[in-house]
Design a protein around this motif. Structure first.
Motif, mmCIF file in Angstrom:
data_model
loop_
_atom_site.group_PDB
_atom_site.id
_atom_site.type_symbol
_atom_site.label_atom_id
_atom_site.label_comp_id
_atom_site.label_asym_id
_atom_site.label_seq_id
_atom_site.Cartn_x
_atom_site.Cartn_y
_atom_site.Cartn_z
ATOM 1 N N ASN A 342 0.835 -1.198 0.000
ATOM 2 C CA ASN A 342 0.000 0.000 0.000
ATOM 3 C C ASN A 342 0.869 1.246 0.000
ATOM 4 N N SER A 343 0.276 2.353 -0.388
ATOM 5 C CA SER A 343 1.003 3.626 -0.439
ATOM 6 C C SER A 343 1.084 4.286 0.930
ATOM 7 N N ARG A 344 0.330 3.767 1.894
ATOM 8 C CA ARG A 344 0.319 4.340 3.243
ATOM 9 C C ARG A 344 1.496 3.852 4.078
ATOM 10 N N GLU A 345 2.225 2.872 3.543
ATOM 11 C CA GLU A 345 3.372 2.277 4.237
ATOM 12 C C GLU A 345 2.964 1.688 5.587
ATOM 13 N N GLN A 346 1.836 0.987 5.579
ATOM 14 C CA GLN A 346 1.346 0.314 6.780
ATOM 15 C C GLN A 346 1.508 -1.198 6.607
ATOM 16 N N ILE A 347 2.073 -1.847 7.613
ATOM 17 C CA ILE A 347 2.287 -3.294 7.505
ATOM 18 C C ILE A 347 1.680 -4.072 8.675
ATOM 19 N N GLY A 348 0.947 -3.383 9.549
ATOM 20 C CA GLY A 348 0.209 -4.076 10.606
ATOM 21 C C GLY A 348 1.085 -4.913 11.514
ATOM 22 N N PHE A 349 0.598 -6.134 11.814
ATOM 23 C CA PHE A 349 1.321 -6.952 12.788
ATOM 24 C C PHE A 349 2.576 -7.617 12.217
ATOM 25 N N LEU A 350 2.907 -7.311 10.965
ATOM 26 C CA LEU A 350 4.193 -7.777 10.437
ATOM 27 C C LEU A 350 5.357 -7.119 11.179
ATOM 28 N N ARG A 351 5.065 -6.034 11.886
ATOM 29 C CA ARG A 351 6.113 -5.344 12.649
ATOM 30 C C ARG A 351 6.634 -6.177 13.822
ATOM 31 N N ASP A 352 5.889 -7.189 14.209
ATOM 32 C CA ASP A 352 6.297 -8.019 15.344
ATOM 33 C C ASP A 352 7.528 -8.838 14.947
ATOM 34 N N TYR A 353 8.665 -8.530 15.551
ATOM 35 C CA TYR A 353 9.919 -9.195 15.183
ATOM 36 C C TYR A 353 9.847 -10.703 15.422
ATOM 37 N N ARG A 354 9.032 -11.116 16.377
ATOM 38 C CA ARG A 354 8.928 -12.548 16.677
ATOM 39 C C ARG A 354 8.261 -13.302 15.529
ATOM 40 N N ARG A 355 7.281 -12.662 14.891
ATOM 41 C CA ARG A 355 6.605 -13.298 13.753
ATOM 42 C C ARG A 355 7.564 -13.400 12.566
ATOM 43 N N LEU A 356 8.363 -12.365 12.343
ATOM 44 C CA LEU A 356 9.345 -12.419 11.257
ATOM 45 C C LEU A 356 10.391 -13.488 11.543
ATOM 46 N N ASN A 357 10.791 -13.614 12.783
ATOM 47 C CA ASN A 357 11.771 -14.630 13.167
ATOM 48 C C ASN A 357 11.258 -16.026 12.820
ATOM 49 N N VAL A 358 10.020 -16.313 13.206
ATOM 50 C CA VAL A 358 9.431 -17.615 12.880
ATOM 51 C C VAL A 358 9.358 -17.795 11.364
ATOM 52 N N SER A 359 8.956 -16.741 10.670
ATOM 53 C CA SER A 359 8.746 -16.812 9.223
ATOM 54 C C SER A 359 9.994 -17.239 8.467
ATOM 55 N N ILE A 360 11.124 -16.653 8.807
ATOM 56 C CA ILE A 360 12.329 -16.864 7.995
ATOM 57 C C ILE A 360 13.221 -17.983 8.518
ATOM 58 N N SER A 361 12.795 -18.660 9.579
ATOM 59 C CA SER A 361 13.641 -19.713 10.156
ATOM 60 C C SER A 361 13.039 -21.108 10.000
ATOM 61 N N ARG A 362 12.095 -21.281 9.051
ATOM 62 C CA ARG A 362 11.458 -22.584 8.837
ATOM 63 C C ARG A 362 12.127 -23.397 7.729
ATOM 64 N N ALA A 363 12.892 -22.735 6.853
ATOM 65 C CA ALA A 363 13.433 -23.403 5.667
ATOM 66 C C ALA A 363 14.756 -24.100 5.964
ATOM 67 N N LYS A 364 14.928 -25.279 5.376
ATOM 68 C CA LYS A 364 16.182 -26.018 5.517
ATOM 69 C C LYS A 364 17.154 -25.694 4.386
ATOM 70 N N CYS A 365 16.658 -25.678 3.145
ATOM 71 C CA CYS A 365 17.539 -25.515 1.981
ATOM 72 C C CYS A 365 17.352 -24.190 1.252
ATOM 73 N N LYS A 366 16.106 -23.737 1.154
ATOM 74 C CA LYS A 366 15.850 -22.533 0.366
ATOM 75 C C LYS A 366 14.695 -21.742 0.962
ATOM 76 N N LEU A 367 14.879 -20.426 1.009
ATOM 77 C CA LEU A 367 13.869 -19.506 1.527
ATOM 78 C C LEU A 367 13.523 -18.508 0.431
ATOM 79 N N ILE A 368 12.235 -18.426 0.085
ATOM 80 C CA ILE A 368 11.776 -17.505 -0.958
ATOM 81 C C ILE A 368 10.827 -16.500 -0.321
ATOM 82 N N LEU A 369 11.183 -15.221 -0.405
ATOM 83 C CA LEU A 369 10.401 -14.148 0.201
ATOM 84 C C LEU A 369 9.696 -13.370 -0.901
ATOM 85 N N ILE A 370 8.367 -13.342 -0.854
ATOM 86 C CA ILE A 370 7.573 -12.687 -1.891
ATOM 87 C C ILE A 370 6.776 -11.548 -1.270
ATOM 88 N N GLY A 371 6.977 -10.337 -1.789
ATOM 89 C CA GLY A 371 6.242 -9.211 -1.228
ATOM 90 C C GLY A 371 6.608 -7.898 -1.875
#
Length: 403
Positions: A342-371
């Motif tokens: 969005n143009s408002r630069e709002q990302i809601g609860f994605l700001r929670d560092y703990r959620r990002l930590n879980v998100s990017i630490s699940r992959a064993k071989c390859k991590l693909i981030l789409i956004g």
């Protein structure tokens, strides 16, 4: 088990791994030497029930709410009770005696099971259960030298207290830099019960923390990303996993820039992004075409609406779930769709560092981030994510001008 100790697992065995069934209470009960008495008593009950079925059964008008033993005692000892017809009791005496026998056999059944359980508890030094099961009747009088609570960062304070009050000392094992307990009640949140006991104690007694800094899941590049963002660069990849990769791909982490449009799903408060869904579908198709199976691929998103739409489209080709539900899980390839754009630069609860930590630490071989990283990088956490990726080997970044 590695030290030669035999654990005993208390609780519902349905979700226990097949290889661990032998350690459950249910398995050990049916393999105990006293269980033969149990099955013989069960057979005796069925035999008496079959015989009783051929007898005339008294109605409520006859029994007047009295128990079987009370009725028989009244008849045999010549007592009187208004409204009870002794002649009718005599008529139904064979059925009543059979029922009394059945009741006694059931009592014997409970005694045998209690004896088996008591012997099993006494013969095992390690008892495994969930926090809530630790408070069950079976363990009511049990007390332990040590209580170890695994995944303690995901357990609420009341839940953890059920377990640790059973011991002289306790150890909390978990990661309070990942997602906290799920608490729905607003009243509980106001009472600060939406945090874990581990997080509560870690903030007050940081000197009591011991960090286990070797992980056995992620490739070195993913390890370096997670370690730099959340663990002061101290996270280490064990040599057995540090170079794990897909046979056909040199890029370990890949960012795909997508300028889509976030929308709120009808009859929902959750966001979805159709453009990202289309990109995810293309990526999954490419991975499947190159030989990966559905068991090797996970697509995760912070938003339930995105997960719902992805499931309808891709359920046969990969596992799909929310980030929160996927905590503790892992796959060879993890595709993460962030949704927010969005143009408002709002990302809601994605700001929670703990959620990002879980998100990017699940992959064993390859991590693909789409956004839409132009939107995401408006937040300092995602800007740090991007800057960290620029310093790591094996990363494919999109070419775009942030401005």
């Amino acid at each position: 088990m590695a030290l030669g100790e035999r654990p005993l697992r208390i609780g519902n065995p349905i979700r226990v791994n097949r290889d661990l069934k032998q350690h459950t209470l249910d398995f050990k009960i049916i393999n105990h030497y006293l269980y033969r008495d149990y099955t013989e008593t069960e057979a005796a009950i069925e035999k008496v029930k079959a015989e009783q079925a051929e007898l005339e059964r008294p109605t409520g008008k006859v029994t007047r709410g009295l128990k079987v033993d009370q009725l028989l005692d009244l008849y045999q000892n010549g007592g009187q009770l208004r409204g009870v017809n002794k002649q009718l009791i005599k008529r139904f005496k064979p059925w009543l005696k059979a029922q009394l026998n059945i009741d006694l056999l059931y009592e014997r059944l409970r005694e045998i099971k209690d004896e088996i359980q008591a012997k099993l508890l006494a013969s095992h030094a390690i008892i495994c259960s969930t926090n809530s099961t630790a408070g069950c009747d079976l363990l009511l009088d049990e007390h332990f030298d040590w209580v170890v609570v695994d995944e303690a960062a995901q357990a609420s304070i009341p839940s953890s207290l059920i377990a640790i009050l059973k011991g002289e000392r306790f150890v909390l094992v978990g990661d309070h830099f990942q997602l906290p307990p799920v608490v729905i009640s607003q009243e509980a949140k106001e009472l600060k019960l939406d945090q874990s006991l581990m997080d509560y104690l870690a903030r007050r007694y940081p000197y009591q923390l011991m960090r286990l800094n070797v992980q056995y899941r992620m490739h070195q590049s993913i390890n370096d990303l997670v370690g730099s963002l959340f663990y002061d660069g101290e996270l280490l990849a064990h040599h057995s996993v540090s170079n794990r990769r897909l046979p056909f791909d040199e890029d370990i982490i890949e960012l795909i820039q997508v300028v889509g449009q976030e929308r709120i799903l009808k009859d929902s408060r959750s966001y979805y992004n159709q453009t990202e869904i289309d990109v995810v579908a293309d990526v999954v198709a490419q991975l499947v075409e190159r030989g990966l199976t559905a068991e090797q691929i996970a697509v995760i998103s912070p938003y339930k609406a995105q997960v719902s739409l992805l499931t309808k489209r891709l359920a046969q080709h990969c596992e799909i779930d929310t980030v929160d539900a996927f905590q503790g899980r892992e796959k060879d390839v993890v595709i993460l769709t962030f949704v927010r754009s969005n143009s408002r630069e709002q990302i809601g609860f994605l700001r929670d560092y703990r959620r990002l930590n879980v998100s990017i630490s699940r992959a064993k071989c390859k991590l693909i981030l789409i956004g839409d990283f132009k939107t995401l990088r408006s937040d300092a956490l995602f800007e740090q994510l991007y800057e960290t990726l620029e310093l790591i080997d094996g990363v494919k970044l999109p070419e775009f001008n942030r401005d």
